[in-house]
Design a protein around this motif. Structure first.
Motif, mmCIF file in Angstrom:
data_model
loop_
_atom_site.group_PDB
_atom_site.id
_atom_site.type_symbol
_atom_site.label_atom_id
_atom_site.label_comp_id
_atom_site.label_asym_id
_atom_site.label_seq_id
_atom_site.Cartn_x
_atom_site.Cartn_y
_atom_site.Cartn_z
ATOM 1 N N PRO A 189 0.805 -1.238 0.000
ATOM 2 C CA PRO A 189 0.000 0.000 0.000
ATOM 3 C C PRO A 189 0.828 1.275 0.000
ATOM 4 C CG PRO A 189 -0.154 -1.132 2.110
ATOM 5 C CD PRO A 189 0.525 -2.078 1.180
ATOM 6 N N GLU A 190 2.066 1.190 0.472
ATOM 7 C CA GLU A 190 2.892 2.399 0.498
ATOM 8 C C GLU A 190 3.490 2.735 -0.867
ATOM 9 O OE1 GLU A 190 5.541 -1.090 1.775
ATOM 10 O OE2 GLU A 190 3.490 -0.368 2.135
ATOM 11 N N THR A 191 3.254 1.888 -1.884
ATOM 12 C CA THR A 191 3.846 2.125 -3.199
ATOM 13 C C THR A 191 2.843 2.664 -4.221
ATOM 14 O OG1 THR A 191 3.414 -0.145 -3.945
ATOM 15 C CG2 THR A 191 5.523 0.290 -2.837
ATOM 16 N N TYR A 192 1.600 2.823 -3.824
ATOM 17 C CA TYR A 192 0.618 3.357 -4.769
ATOM 18 C C TYR A 192 -0.418 4.182 -4.026
ATOM 19 C CZ TYR A 192 -2.759 -0.217 -3.280
ATOM 20 O OH TYR A 192 -3.610 -0.989 -2.548
ATOM 21 N N LEU A 193 -1.124 4.979 -4.806
ATOM 22 C CA LEU A 193 -2.160 5.855 -4.263
ATOM 23 C C LEU A 193 -3.391 5.730 -5.148
ATOM 24 C CD1 LEU A 193 -2.943 8.198 -2.288
ATOM 25 C CD2 LEU A 193 -2.108 9.766 -4.038
ATOM 26 N N THR A 194 -4.546 5.524 -4.527
ATOM 27 C CA THR A 194 -5.796 5.489 -5.272
ATOM 28 C C THR A 194 -6.369 6.893 -5.327
ATOM 29 O OG1 THR A 194 -6.248 3.218 -4.598
ATOM 30 C CG2 THR A 194 -8.104 4.514 -5.404
ATOM 31 N N CYS A 195 -6.450 7.434 -6.544
ATOM 32 C CA CYS A 195 -6.887 8.822 -6.731
ATOM 33 C C CYS A 195 -8.396 8.883 -6.934
ATOM 34 C CB CYS A 195 -6.191 9.439 -7.940
ATOM 35 S SG CYS A 195 -4.400 9.542 -7.781
ATOM 36 N N ARG A 196 -8.964 9.943 -6.443
ATOM 37 C CA ARG A 196 -10.373 10.219 -6.671
ATOM 38 C C ARG A 196 -10.572 11.102 -7.898
ATOM 39 N NH1 ARG A 196 -14.101 13.803 -2.594
ATOM 40 N NH2 ARG A 196 -16.097 13.554 -3.670
ATOM 41 N N PHE A 197 -9.605 11.974 -8.150
ATOM 42 C CA PHE A 197 -9.731 12.933 -9.242
ATOM 43 C C PHE A 197 -8.728 12.611 -10.344
ATOM 44 C CE2 PHE A 197 -10.893 15.243 -5.340
ATOM 45 C CZ PHE A 197 -12.211 15.556 -5.643
ATOM 46 N N PHE A 198 -9.209 12.580 -11.583
ATOM 47 C CA PHE A 198 -8.328 12.321 -12.717
ATOM 48 C C PHE A 198 -7.263 13.407 -12.846
ATOM 49 C CE2 PHE A 198 -11.426 9.257 -14.351
ATOM 50 C CZ PHE A 198 -10.589 8.317 -14.916
ATOM 51 N N SER A 199 -7.626 14.640 -12.532
ATOM 52 C CA SER A 199 -6.666 15.734 -12.676
ATOM 53 C C SER A 199 -5.467 15.534 -11.755
ATOM 54 C CB SER A 199 -7.341 17.075 -12.386
ATOM 55 O OG SER A 199 -7.957 17.065 -11.103
ATOM 56 N N ALA A 200 -5.714 15.086 -10.537
ATOM 57 C CA ALA A 200 -4.615 14.846 -9.600
ATOM 58 C C ALA A 200 -3.739 13.694 -10.083
ATOM 59 C CB ALA A 200 -5.165 14.560 -8.207
ATOM 60 N N ARG A 201 -4.377 12.646 -10.578
ATOM 61 C CA ARG A 201 -3.620 11.494 -11.085
ATOM 62 C C ARG A 201 -2.725 11.905 -12.248
ATOM 63 N NH1 ARG A 201 -5.945 6.585 -14.754
ATOM 64 N NH2 ARG A 201 -4.664 4.873 -13.982
ATOM 65 N N LYS A 202 -3.265 12.700 -13.177
ATOM 66 C CA LYS A 202 -2.474 13.134 -14.331
ATOM 67 C C LYS A 202 -1.300 13.998 -13.896
ATOM 68 C CE LYS A 202 -6.020 12.989 -17.938
ATOM 69 N NZ LYS A 202 -6.780 13.802 -18.915
ATOM 70 N N HIS A 203 -1.531 14.905 -12.952
ATOM 71 C CA HIS A 203 -0.431 15.729 -12.457
ATOM 72 C C HIS A 203 0.662 14.851 -11.853
ATOM 73 C CE1 HIS A 203 -2.957 19.302 -12.948
ATOM 74 N NE2 HIS A 203 -1.869 20.008 -12.737
ATOM 75 N N GLY A 204 0.264 13.823 -11.114
ATOM 76 C CA GLY A 204 1.247 12.946 -10.498
ATOM 77 C C GLY A 204 2.073 12.187 -11.520
ATOM 78 N N LEU A 205 1.422 11.660 -12.565
ATOM 79 C CA LEU A 205 2.149 10.914 -13.591
ATOM 80 C C LEU A 205 3.097 11.818 -14.372
ATOM 81 C CD1 LEU A 205 -0.686 8.568 -14.914
ATOM 82 C CD2 LEU A 205 1.306 7.904 -13.556
ATOM 83 N N VAL A 206 2.651 13.056 -14.643
ATOM 84 C CA VAL A 206 3.549 13.994 -15.315
ATOM 85 C C VAL A 206 4.742 14.318 -14.431
ATOM 86 C CG1 VAL A 206 3.751 16.370 -16.159
ATOM 87 C CG2 VAL A 206 1.776 14.982 -16.800
#
Length: 329
Positions: A189-206
């Motif tokens: 669980p410490e290696t991933y995060l479940t996002c609620r918002f697509f915008s936050a997920r995209k910012h993280g991947l970038v």
């Protein structure tokens, strides 16, 4: 005539002719609030089954109005339970901060975009596993995915085979997802995060792909995929085009054209160039199209000046596959 109607009539008589409106005093339009999010007709405040008559609140007495407003608030709360509500931008900012913190803890690296629908028996799944394993070894970096099934899972498995760290920014529900829960089947669980918002997920991947120093070795690898992959692919392309990514330290962007999967997309982009909506040579300058794993690995090795004696790829010979649907595998 009610006080509200009288006020509207007087305002219309005074300002209507000046604004070019005729006979504005003849009709009074009641206030009607329409919620932005879809709601059942029974909860609608304007039109639809079970709706209140237009202007009912305006014409009510003081006690009756307070009672009706209380009912409206209760209905609004019930409607919010139909889906996630974004009560304030603060929630999005907090989720972005958690994504950035995860990237900071695990380190930047190779970001993989790809379909969640590809089964483990398909050749593209096996090719992706090999590619991710060899890129993790070549660049000695963290492997980042959407922590979902399909080709994202293939990249995770490849990185784990290489013994390199893995990070994931998961969304609560993927197309073709193996589970609707926010938990990954086997990653800690410490290696991933479940996002609620697509915008936050995209910012993280970038953020996971941006190089903060010359010693960072990162990449964006676009694998075969559908709507979600194309969305992320074109967003990365636009960010590179506008120099939001790679303005100081370039980031290699690879398009894996396994079995000519993206050939028609490339034809379309060539048509855009002929139409003049894309500048000549612009698309080619933004990414590297690779037909197979060896070509992709060699491109990254050249990009980061990896010595020849460190390019010991362990990949299967590239075989031209017959076009096989992911659904049929």
């Amino acid at each position: 005539m009610s006080m509200e109607a009288a006020a509207a009539s007087s305002v219309g008589a005074e300002f209507g002719p000046a604004l070019g409106f005729r006979n504005i005093h003849r009709r009074t339009l009641p206030y009607c609030w329409r919620p932005r999010s879809p709601r059942p007709a029974s909860l609608s405040l304007c039109g639809g089954w079970g709706a209140r008559p237009r202007g009912a609140i305006a014409a009510a007495s003081g006690d009756q109005r307070r009672r009706q407003l209380g009912e409206l608030e209760a209905e609004a709360e019930a409607g919010s339970a139909l889906g996630p509500t974004r009560s304030s931008p603060r929630e999005v900012r907090e989720e972005m901060a958690r994504c950035f913190d995860l990237v900071r803890r695990l380190g930047r690296g190779a970001v993989y975009l790809g379909s969640s629908r590809v089964p483990p028996t398909h050749p593209h799944f096996l090719q992706t596993t090999e590619l991710a394993r060899e890129i993790a070894r070549l660049l000695d970096c963290t492997t980042w995915t959407g922590a979902g099934p399909g080709l994202m899972d293939a990249a995770i498995q490849g990185a784990l085979e290489a013994g390199k760290p893995v990070g994931g920014l998961k969304i609560a529900k993927e197309a073709g997802e193996w589970t609707s829960s926010g938990f990954h089947p086997y990653l800690p669980p410490e290696t991933y995060l479940t996002c609620r918002f697509f915008s936050a997920r995209k910012h993280g991947l970038v953020d996971a792909a941006v190089r903060s120093s010359p010693t960072d070795r990162t990449a964006v690898v676009a694998l075969p995929g559908g709507v979600g992959t194309l969305d992320e692919l074109f967003e990365i392309m636009a960010l590179i085009q506008l120099e939001r990514i790679g303005s100081a330290l370039p980031v290699p962007f690879l398009l894996l054209n396994y079995d000519s999967y993206y050939s028609k997309l490339l034809d379309f982009l060539n048509d855009c160039q002929e139409w003049g909506t894309v500048a000549p040579g612009e698309v080619e300058s933004l990414w590297k199209v690779c037909d197979g794993n060896h070509e992709a690995l060699e491109y990254l090795a050249e990009f980061y000046n990896v010595p020849a004696d460190q390019r010991n790829y362990q990949i299967s010979p590239q075989l031209k596959q017959h076009r096989t649907s992911y659904a049929a595998s």
